[in-house]
Scaffold this active site. Structure first.
Site, PDB file in Angstrom:
ATOM      1  N   GLY A   1       0.837  -1.193   0.000  1.00 51.88           N
ATOM      2  CA  GLY A   1       0.000   0.000   0.000  1.00 51.88           C
ATOM      3  C   GLY A   1       0.867   1.236   0.000  1.00 51.88           C
TER       4      GLY A   1
ATOM      5  N   GLN B   1       3.116   9.932   1.468  1.00 51.60           N
ATOM      6  CA  GLN B   1       4.427   9.275   1.380  1.00 51.60           C
ATOM      7  C   GLN B   1       5.221   9.718   0.160  1.00 51.60           C
ATOM      8  OE1 GLN B   1       2.700   5.133   2.168  1.00 51.60           O
ATOM      9  NE2 GLN B   1       4.745   4.985   3.044  1.00 51.60           N
TER      10      GLN B   1
ATOM     11  N   CYS C   1       6.774  -0.681   6.400  1.00 49.41           N
ATOM     12  CA  CYS C   1       6.299   0.524   5.722  1.00 49.41           C
ATOM     13  C   CYS C   1       7.404   1.021   4.803  1.00 49.41           C
ATOM     14  CB  CYS C   1       5.951   1.586   6.770  1.00 49.41           C
ATOM     15  SG  CYS C   1       5.351   3.128   6.063  1.00 49.41           S
TER      16      CYS C   1
ATOM     17  N   HIS D   1      -3.407   0.683   8.451  1.00 52.10           N
ATOM     18  CA  HIS D   1      -2.037   1.195   8.282  1.00 52.10           C
ATOM     19  C   HIS D   1      -2.025   2.369   7.298  1.00 52.10           C
ATOM     20  CE1 HIS D   1       2.466   0.662   7.733  1.00 52.10           C
ATOM     21  NE2 HIS D   1       2.136   1.432   6.712  1.00 52.10           N
ATOM     22  N   GLU D   2      -2.686   2.192   6.155  1.00 56.73           N
ATOM     23  CA  GLU D   2      -2.656   3.244   5.129  1.00 56.73           C
ATOM     24  C   GLU D   2      -3.401   4.488   5.591  1.00 56.73           C
ATOM     25  OE1 GLU D   2      -0.551   3.110   2.841  1.00 56.73           O
ATOM     26  OE2 GLU D   2      -0.101   1.009   3.224  1.00 56.73           O
TER      27      GLU D   2
HETATM   28 NI    NI Z   1       3.196   2.768   5.466  1.00 60.59          NI
END
Ligand code: NI
Length: 176
Positions: free
Chosen positions: A47, A52, A100, A142-143
């Site tokens: 993901g 990010q 991640c 998480h995302e």
């Molecule tokens: Ni992440």
């Protein structure tokens, strides 16, 4: 289409609350999503959230077919999710390994709700409304955390589980 550099932990953009997407089905949104897909694919990620790659918008993509990063993981359909809202459907929480792309080379055990409903929109403004559990629920949490400025190490409760992938999982080929 382009592979973008992924921001790493320590970059203040990763700690910001992301803005809502206001305009759907736009060329700018399409380009952003293509860049995110290219970037995620190049790094074999499960993901990626727009912050990010430095874009502080409420947009995440995720999906898992066969993934060397998560060899035991269940499949998750490829999804583009915009302006998401998560509603846990039980108090049950389960620990599971996470990594991640913004925290390369590391893994840790993170507690997550096992079952939840998520709602949001795709890139055309169509409603997405799903009830999921297990690894799918973990990936979504998480995302979506990225949109609130939360990185998974901030969720770790037992820091004795936090470590380098190559040490924790020496047989795994992809160590990012
Ligand atoms: Ni992440």
């Amino acid at each position: 289409m382009a592979i973008k550099p992924v921001l790493k932990m320590g970059n203040p953009v990763l700690l910001k609350i992301a803005e809502k997407v206001e305009e759907f089905n736009s060329p700018a949104l399409e380009t952003l999503i293509e860049d995110m897909q290219d970037t995620m694919a190049s790094l074999n990620g499960a993901g990626l959230a727009a912050p990010q790659i430095g874009i502080s918008l409420q947009l995440v993509i995720f999906g898992v077919e066969e993934n060397t990063r998560y060899p035991e993981a269940e499949e998750v359909p490829f999804t583009i999710l915009i302006n998401p809202e998560i509603t846990p459907l039980s108090d049950e929480v389960e620990e599971g390994w996470e990594g991640c792309l913004s925290v390369p080379g590391l893994r840790g055990m993170v507690p997550r709700f096992t079952k939840l409903r998520y709602q949001g929109y795709d890139q055309y403004g169509n409603v997405i409304d799903r009830t999921v559990e297990g690894f799918h629920a973990r990936v979504v949490q998480h995302e979506c955390d990225h949109l609130e400025g939360i990185l998974y190490p901030m969720r770790i409760e037992d820091f004795s589980t936090f470590g380098y992938t190559e040490v924790l999982f020496p047989d795994q080929e992809d160590t990012d």
